[in-house]
Design an enzyme around this catalytic site. Structure first.
Site, PDB file in Angstrom:
ATOM      1  N   CYS A  84     -11.643  -5.903   8.816  1.00 11.54           N
ATOM      2  CA  CYS A  84     -10.288  -5.548   9.157  1.00 11.54           C
ATOM      3  C   CYS A  84     -10.274  -4.191   9.330  1.00 11.54           C
ATOM      4  O   CYS A  84     -10.271  -3.403   8.442  1.00 11.54           O
ATOM      5  CB  CYS A  84      -9.453  -6.320   8.121  1.00 11.54           C
ATOM      6  SG  CYS A  84      -7.656  -5.998   8.259  1.00 11.54           S
ATOM      7  N   CYS A 123       5.690  -5.723   3.668  1.00  8.71           N
ATOM      8  CA  CYS A 123       4.404  -4.900   3.944  1.00  8.71           C
ATOM      9  C   CYS A 123       4.252  -3.559   3.491  1.00  8.71           C
ATOM     10  O   CYS A 123       5.223  -2.853   3.692  1.00  8.71           O
ATOM     11  CB  CYS A 123       4.070  -5.241   5.416  1.00  8.71           C
ATOM     12  SG  CYS A 123       2.563  -4.442   5.908  1.00  8.71           S
ATOM     13  N   GLU A 164      -7.522   2.939   5.829  1.00 13.73           N
ATOM     14  CA  GLU A 164      -8.460   1.784   5.028  1.00 13.73           C
ATOM     15  C   GLU A 164      -8.843   0.821   5.892  1.00 13.73           C
ATOM     16  O   GLU A 164      -8.386   0.397   7.146  1.00 13.73           O
ATOM     17  CB  GLU A 164      -7.055   1.194   4.153  1.00 13.73           C
ATOM     18  CG  GLU A 164      -7.640   0.174   3.277  1.00 13.73           C
ATOM     19  CD  GLU A 164      -6.549   0.072   2.051  1.00 13.73           C
ATOM     20  OE1 GLU A 164      -6.258  -1.167   1.746  1.00 13.73           O
ATOM     21  OE2 GLU A 164      -6.169   1.184   1.444  1.00 13.73           O
ATOM     22  N   CYS A 203      -3.781  -9.399   3.284  1.00 11.46           N
ATOM     23  CA  CYS A 203      -2.870  -9.172   4.398  1.00 11.46           C
ATOM     24  C   CYS A 203      -1.540  -8.526   3.734  1.00 11.46           C
ATOM     25  O   CYS A 203      -0.828  -9.188   2.709  1.00 11.46           O
ATOM     26  CB  CYS A 203      -2.531 -10.599   4.932  1.00 11.46           C
ATOM     27  SG  CYS A 203      -1.611 -10.305   6.414  1.00 11.46           S
ATOM     28  N   CYS A 259       7.836  -3.407   8.510  1.00 11.78           N
ATOM     29  CA  CYS A 259       7.914  -4.670   8.073  1.00 11.78           C
ATOM     30  C   CYS A 259       8.194  -4.502   6.607  1.00 11.78           C
ATOM     31  O   CYS A 259       7.581  -3.896   5.831  1.00 11.78           O
ATOM     32  CB  CYS A 259       6.963  -5.427   8.520  1.00 11.78           C
ATOM     33  SG  CYS A 259       6.398  -5.708  10.211  1.00 11.78           S
ATOM     34  N   CYS A 305       1.712   3.217   9.535  1.00 17.29           N
ATOM     35  CA  CYS A 305       2.377   2.474  10.457  1.00 17.29           C
ATOM     36  C   CYS A 305       4.191   2.655  10.750  1.00 17.29           C
ATOM     37  O   CYS A 305       4.529   2.702   9.781  1.00 17.29           O
ATOM     38  CB  CYS A 305       2.187   0.795   9.880  1.00 17.29           C
ATOM     39  SG  CYS A 305       2.875  -0.441  11.186  1.00 17.29           S
TER      40      CYS A 305
END
Length: 356
Positions: A122, A136, A109, A348, A133, A129
């Site tokens: 971005c 997230c 993305e 974000c 987190c 990932c």
């Protein structure tokens, strides 16, 4: 850092000259010139190829009309390294989210964020990932692999072509942890600066903080912006929000950031997502201030953007302003940033490859 060779020979029973060729995107004019000279071409062809890749956005070497047909036929199957568009959605604020399909079928993305003065991209640095987190969406789908230099640079060219506008800023804040893919990220940074033409001070790397990797980044003496995802004023809360932070105490991270400032002369930005009732109390703002006092830094406060998997909430405006007030009283330089692209799940913490 030495460049990886573009071409390496392999034997094939079906071809006299089978070659395993790295995608060309991300290569400098010097690399491209050397590669074409290996094909028996004059040096000026390297500049032509560079222009067609970075300025014209060519996706196949066979489409480069200034090349003689014999050369086009010879290199037609050499990959430039461009992705294909898998999905595109536009938010009400004109932010655009793209899902891009890579050569191996994986999907990443990237986000284009326009305003009146600039166009920011971005970019992702990994498929998935590994940092996990808690607040997230990106890490919820797991981690698969690092992205190559070509796959990172391609995201910027894709947005640039779609908007028909030069990209002015790039933030490495998409899928993945950039400092777990340091080699390809550094190569991509240099290509974006030298080949795409984006100033180093308009490039930002965001990291959760990987031991010794900020030190390694500093050795390159780049004029980029380093943004460290802190999100908590102490180690205990940081471990709760970022489980991968357990082996790296917050004081060690901040000491490495101080060293980065000394080596590069560039201040560090600390990202702090405000989560209602978790890390948004005035006393937590005071604790954060004490940690950062005397530090050449800037705090980016980001009110939380909701995701489906967890029930964190965004603080109300009064709670946010109370946190801001404490930091300002303590002379901490800060910005309050509401993320763009919220309605398109492009803000974000919301990035995920969900449209497969």
């Amino acid at each position: 850092m030495s460049a990886t060779p573009l071409v390496s020979q392999v034997n094939s029973p079906n071809s006299e000259k089978s070659e395993l060729i790295r995608p060309l995107l991300g290569a400098s004019v010097v690399e491209l010139t050397a590669w074409l000279q290996q094909q028996g071409q004059p040096a000026y062809r390297g500049k032509q190829l560079h222009d067609w890749i970075y300025d014209k956005g060519v996706r196949s070497l066979g489409d480069i009309s200034v090349f003689p047909k014999s050369l086009r036929d010879k290199v037609a199957d050499v990959p430039i390294g461009r992705s294909s568009l898998h999905y595109r959605v536009v938010a009400p604020d004109d932010t655009v989210k793209y899902l891009l399909k890579l050569a191996d079928g994986e999907i990443i993305e990237t986000v284009g964020i326009p305003n009146k003065k600039r166009l920011t991209v971005c970019v992702s640095t990994q498929v998935g990932c590994p940092m996990d987190c808690d607040f997230c969406a990106t890490g919820k789908g797991g981690y698969k692999r690092n992205l190559s230099r070509a796959e990172i640079v391609d995201q910027v060219l894709t947005v640039q072509e779609d908007f028909q506008q030069r990209v002015s800023n790039v933030v490495f804040m998409g899928l993945g942890e950039p400092l777990l893919n340091t080699e390809n990220v550094i190569l991509a940074l240099k290509a974006l600066n030298q080949d795409v033409g984006i100033g180093q001070r308009s490039l930002t790397i965001s990291t959760v903080g990987i031991r010794d990797r900020i030190h390694q980044l500093a050795q390159h003496h780049l004029q980029i912006t380093l943004a460290v995802s802190l999100h908590a004023p102490n180690q205990a809360l940081r471990e709760q929000l970022i489980p991968s932070a357990k082996p790296y105490p917050i004081e060690d991270l901040l000491n490495e950031c101080r060293e980065y400032v000394e080596i590069t002369g560039r201040r560090v930005t600390f990202e702090y997502i405000l989560l209602a009732g978790v890390n948004d109390l005035p006393e937590q703002a005071l604790e954060l201030s004490k940690r950062l006092r005397g530090f050449q830094s800037h705090v980016n406060l980001i009110p939380y953007n909701p995701i489906q998997e967890v029930d964190y909430k965004r603080p109300n405006r009064d709670r946010i302003q109370a946190f801001v007030h404490v930091l300002q009283q303590q002379n901490i330089t800060l910005s309050l940033r509401y993320s763009r692209g919220l309605e398109a799940d492009a803000a974000c913490g919301q990035l995920r490859t969900s449209k497969r």
